[in-house]
Motif scaffolding. Structure first.
Motif, short mmCIF file in Angstrom:
data_model
loop_
_atom_site.label_atom_id
_atom_site.label_comp_id
_atom_site.label_asym_id
_atom_site.label_seq_id
_atom_site.Cartn_x
_atom_site.Cartn_y
_atom_site.Cartn_z
N VAL A 287 0.97 -1.22 0.13
CA VAL A 287 -0.10 -0.02 -0.02
C VAL A 287 0.72 1.17 0.08
CG1 VAL A 287 -1.81 1.22 1.51
CG2 VAL A 287 -1.75 -1.18 1.27
N ALA A 288 1.91 1.02 0.75
CA ALA A 288 2.95 2.32 0.83
C ALA A 288 3.27 2.77 -0.78
CB ALA A 288 4.31 2.23 1.49
N VAL A 420 12.46 -1.66 0.10
CA VAL A 420 13.46 -0.88 -0.88
C VAL A 420 12.78 -0.03 -2.03
CG1 VAL A 420 15.05 -1.46 -2.79
CG2 VAL A 420 15.38 -2.65 -0.53
N ALA A 421 11.54 -0.87 -2.58
CA ALA A 421 10.94 -0.08 -3.73
C ALA A 421 10.17 1.45 -3.19
CB ALA A 421 9.74 -0.90 -4.03
N GLY A 510 13.90 -4.75 -5.06
CA GLY A 510 13.05 -3.66 -4.94
C GLY A 510 13.21 -2.41 -5.99
N LEU A 511 14.75 -2.23 -6.35
CA LEU A 511 14.81 -1.49 -7.44
C LEU A 511 14.16 -1.50 -8.81
CD1 LEU A 511 18.74 -0.80 -6.98
CD2 LEU A 511 16.71 0.59 -6.16
N VAL A 512 13.96 -2.90 -8.98
CA VAL A 512 13.32 -3.15 -10.26
C VAL A 512 11.75 -2.83 -10.07
CG1 VAL A 512 12.29 -5.16 -11.44
CG2 VAL A 512 14.64 -5.01 -10.82
N ALA A 515 11.44 0.92 -10.64
CA ALA A 515 11.44 1.28 -11.87
C ALA A 515 10.09 1.08 -12.66
CB ALA A 515 12.53 0.62 -12.64
N SER A 516 9.48 0.13 -12.15
CA SER A 516 8.01 -0.33 -12.61
C SER A 516 6.94 0.31 -11.86
CB SER A 516 7.89 -1.80 -12.80
OG SER A 516 9.30 -2.55 -13.20
N THR A 517 7.12 1.20 -11.26
CA THR A 517 6.03 1.98 -10.39
C THR A 517 4.98 2.17 -11.14
OG1 THR A 517 7.78 2.87 -8.86
CG2 THR A 517 5.58 3.68 -8.79
#
Length: 931
Positions: A287-288, A420-421, A510-512, A515-517
């Motif tokens: 949810v964050a 991480v995301a 998390g970085l992936v 990037a796909s947010t």
């Protein structure tokens, strides 16, 4: 150990003084209040440097020793770690607030609430008695409610505060039920004793579930999570302190303390903790990711991190418990720092919306560095303390061979990916963007706030770099929960292992995800549940209100018979049912000792029947008084002079008060519309009367321990300095009870005053004619002075002879009642020419100060002391501290009587301007409004 009591008292004192200091110092009052957490931090550091706290060192004072209840505090290494977190973060938040609230006129109220909260949170972590822990627990709920609702003109803030309070207080009640169940089962409310002898069985299982409910609601675990994001309506310093570093961790603290007790003895403990904690961790992170308000984003991140801590502390694996302690400190540092960073951004840019923020990395350089360090620690990146804690946790689960460990590892890695995301999204939204900062100048207060916000971030960096030497703090704290942890190591780099691989997978994943947010956002909108937590909560509360209104309309419908019926049903429900199963009356329970007793009982029975069958209210009132006089006669026959005199005077004053009230009511009782109504009423009255008699006789014959009367008879003179045992009991042995009773009298008098002051004007009433009876005037002139002198005699002689403050006050009240009947309110005011509430407040204050004097003399509160003085001519004068206490009781009783007479009279006694001549007699036309 006693110093911890002084630290709690310091928080209370500074909280009380904050509004006064704020009037002259403004926002600098926050620096004044920072003295409380600063003193606690210094005390914590000294205790840690000197070797830590002794786990067996418990300090306390007696509460109800007969029941094993004591106000006990215990500071072991784990509690010492918590005091460091509470006080360390507290100092930073208070200093930060001095700049944040610059120019705010309400800063004094905020300072009071935040300081009181800090003291309450400190009380939670050092309380060894479960009931004392509950008291502090609810104090944090109350102060949190006040802090969230600081902006009380904003409806959303008020609603958020109410939601937070209802959820956490409801969980607190469940937790209290668990405490009581466990205390009854084990005969102790000591937390340390429960650790030594863990309970088991069905009762322990139910208690464990109830305690978990309290912990889950406080720490915002699913499905009780929704109050925490709403609580972001609070000012940012409150969010940084309460909702990241301290209060929301109270549930985590509770789980940490009870895991060693329940993890083995209660099979459902571990599955419940793992299921709720892991789901909350993943859900909160998910949810964050879709939040655009930086503060709400961090709030859901807090929900996720709290789920992680619940798992670490609740699983009951020693190596994981050590990781939990490290993560506890890391989370307090990085999350408080991030919330303070948001406050800097909000004050500087005027918004927290990450879609509009841009260019802040160049204008807020220190704040940006603080945010990067804190976010890196939250992601679990080296060399931050968050990395140390996460690596230690992964190692612990990898080394655990139980079947559930694989599932936990998968969930933890998934939660870490989401962490991480959303951490990367926070940094990009808050400090990313190539456009320049639209705000041209950074103010001094914003720069100061940024420096304070960086403290937690730098501490997290130093904590990671110095992880090895800090083991002397982490390991003892974990060993307080799991002794087998002693000797374990904590270090920044543990080499290339499976834990590091999983950590790397979480970081890259998390970085992936970050990037796909955008694509993930579309998926989230497709999967979005149309019903929110707030909607469910508001719907449940609305249904609860509906049920409450209908229930109230049924049982509180203004009908006295209905009220009495509800009371009777409740009275008969439990005790009468038990008596019907096993009734053991003594053989001589109903035997009279003399014909005088028979006569008195016949008087009581006859007047009671008269009150029941009379159709006129006035006759019924007199008959009820006759019942009381009959009981007083029984007291006289039995030799209870004090009780008889008290009963007689109370009945006299009660009859007078009833007569004053009856002027507002019809002369006749209304007819019962239902034909069987009177039969039913009579049946209920008879059953209740018989049940009460049987219950009284049964209780009197069921004594299993010696009566306390012999103790009072033996110790009244040597300990209390008086021969009148009844008075000595009231002013010495049970003086605290008496103080509580006169406090109730004061509240009752003020309640009567308040109710009568809101009576509508113009209500017709029959006036009690005064001053037109020669007999009454002569009687009053002769009796009132003598009665007042006699009341003073009873007051001063009551410690050694029949009398005392209560009886003396009743005699004075009866004299004033007679004076009122003779000359009305004017005559009463000539004797008592000031507000009778001064008597109420002054009497209560004198009684309380008498108790404080006992403490100052080195004794207990309200402990009686003796005084002997040689006076020329008169000889040796003896007195006890019971005398001023009795004076206070006397003043309260007189104040109560005068207040009731004045207000009842003013509610129906018109002023002179409202009198008119009618049929040759002076009559009031209408009743004036109360004066």
């Amino acid at each position: 150990m006693s110093s911890i009591w002084w630290l709690l008292a310091l928080h209370l004192a500074l909280a009380a003084a904050a509004p006064v200091v704020a009037r002259s110092q403004g926002s600098r009052v926050m620096l004044f209040c920072a003295l409380a957490p600063a003193a606690t931090l210094v005390w914590t550091i000294v205790a840690a440097v000197s070797g830590g706290a002794d786990a067996d060192a418990i300090t306390g004072v007696g509460w109800v020793p007969e029941l094993g209840l004591e106000l006990t505090l215990r500071v072991d290494a784990f509690a010492l770690l918590w005091t460091g977190i509470i006080s360390g973060v507290g100092v930073a938040v208070f200093v930060y607030s001095a700049s944040y609230f610059e120019g705010d006129p309400d800063v004094g109220a905020f300072a009071t609430r935040l300081t009181a909260f800090a003291g309450a949170m400190l009380g939670i972590v050092v309380a060894d008695n479960l009931l004392l822990l509950y008291v502090f627990w609810e104090l944090t709920s109350v102060t949190s409610y006040l802090l969230i609702g600081t902006k009380d003109k904003a409806p959303e803030a008020v609603a958020a505060a109410r939601r937070a309070f209802v959820v956490t207080a409801a969980g607190g009640l469940a937790m209290l039920a668990g405490f009581v169940a466990i205390g009854v089962q084990t005969s102790t409310f000591s937390l340390s004793a429960l650790v030594d002898n863990p309970p088991s069985g069905t009762t322990a299982t139910i208690a464990a579930i109830a305690i978990l409910l309290g912990a889950f609601t406080k720490s915002a675990q699913f499905p009780f999570h929704g109050w925490l994001p709403g609580a972001m309506a609070a000012p940012t310093p409150a969010s940084a302190y309460l909702h990241s570093a301290t209060m929301v961790k109270a549930g985590v603290y509770l789980i940490a303390r009870f895991a060693p007790i329940f993890v083995v003895a209660v099979p459902v403990w571990r599955p419940t903790v793992l299921t709720v904690g892991l789901f909350t961790m993943v859900f909160g992170g998910w949810v964050a990711l879709r939040q655009n308000d930086l503060k709400i984003l961090l709030a859901y991140g807090t929900v996720s991190q709290l789920g992680f801590l619940v798992v670490l502390f609740g699983v009951g694996v020693p190596s994981v418990t050590l990781a939990a302690v490290v993560m506890l400190v890391a989370h307090a540092l990085f999350k408080s720092s991030l919330f303070l960073v948001i406050g800097v951004i909000d004050q500087h840019a005027g918004t927290r919306d990450l879609r509009t923020l841009t260019g802040l990395a160049r204008s807020l350089r220190v704040t940006c560095v603080a945010a990067v360090l804190a976010a890196a620690s939250m992601m679990g990146l080296p060399p931050l303390l968050g990395f140390v804690g996460k690596e230690k946790a992964l190692e612990g689960f990898i080394d655990t061979s139980d079947g559930w460990s694989s599932t936990v590892l998968v969930a933890v890695v998934a939660g870490s990916i989401l962490t991480v995301a959303y951490s990367a999204r926070f940094l990009q939204g808050g400090f990313g963007g190539g456009d320049p900062d639209p705000v041209s100048r950074v103010s001094r207060r914003v720069r100061t706030m940024g420096l304070v916000a960086a403290v937690g971030s730098v501490a997290g960096l130093l904590g990671g770099l110095l992880a090895a030497p800090l083991r002397d703090i982490f390991v003892p704290a974990a060993a307080s929960l799991e002794p087998s942890v002693a000797g374990s190591k904590v270090k920044l780099w543990a080499g290339f292992n499976e834990a590091l691989l999983l950590s790397a997978i979480a970081t890259v994943g998390g970085l992936v995800v970050f990037a796909s947010t955008d694509r993930l956002g579309r998926l989230q909108r497709q999967l979005n549940v149309p019903v929110s937590w707030t909607t469910v909560y508001d719907g449940a509360v609305s249904r609860l209100y509906t049920v409450a209104e209908r229930t109230t309309a049924t049982v509180q419908n203004g009908s006295l018979p209905v009220y009495l019926g509800v009371i009777a049903a409740t009275t008969l429900g439990v005790p009468a049912g038990i008596l019907l199963v096993d009734v053991a009356l003594p053989a001589d329970a109903v035997a009279a000792e003399s014909m005088l007793q028979v006569a008195a009982c016949l008087l009581v029975a006859g007047t009671a029947i008269m009150a029941a069958v009379s159709g006129r209210r006035f006759v019924a009132a007199l008959a009820i008084g006759g019942v009381g006089y009959g009981v007083a006669l029984l007291f006289v026959i039995q030799g209870a002079t004090d009780l008889a005199l008290t009963q007689f005077l109370i009945e006299t004053l009660s009859v007078v008060a009833l007569v004053l009230v009856l002027r507002h009511l019809p002369e006749q009782f209304p007819a019962v519309p239902w034909k069987l109504g009177r039969v039913l009423q009579g049946a209920v009255a008879a059953v209740v009367g018989v049940s009460v008699v049987v219950l009284t006789l049964t209780a009197g014959s069921s004594r299993s321990t010696p009566s306390a009367s012999n103790y009072y008879l033996d110790r009244a003179l040597p300990d209390g300095g008086g021969k009148n045992v009844v008075n000595v009991i009231l002013t010495d042995f049970r003086a605290l009870d008496t103080l509580g009773e006169i406090a109730v009298l004061v509240i009752a008098a003020l309640g009567v005053t308040s109710l009568l002051l809101v009576l509508p004007g113009g209500v017709p009433a029959r006036r009690l004619r005064t001053g037109d009876s020669i007999l009454l005037t002569r009687l009053a002139n002769a009796v009132v002075p003598i009665a007042l002198v006699f009341s003073a005699f009873l007051l001063f002689a009551g410690h050694n002879a029949p009398g005392g403050g209560f009886v003396g006050g009743l005699v004075a009240g009866a004299a004033l009642t007679l004076e009122y009947a003779r000359g009305g309110r004017g005559a009463l005011e000539r004797i008592v020419p000031f507000d009778p509430r001064l008597l109420l407040g002054g009497g209560l204050a004198i009684a309380a100060l008498t108790g404080v004097a006992g403490l100052l003399g080195g004794g207990e509160f309200l402990e009686s002391s003796k005084l002997e003085v040689d006076v020329p001519v008169l000889g040796t004068m003896k007195a006890t501290s019971a005398l001023p206490f009795d004076v206070g009781v006397f003043m309260v009783v007189v104040g109560l009587v005068v207040t009731v007479l004045a207000r009842l009279g003013s509610a129906s006694e018109p002023s002179r301007a409202t009198y008119t001549e009618r049929d040759g007699n002076e009559e009031p036309s209408v009743v004036g409004s109360p004066s």
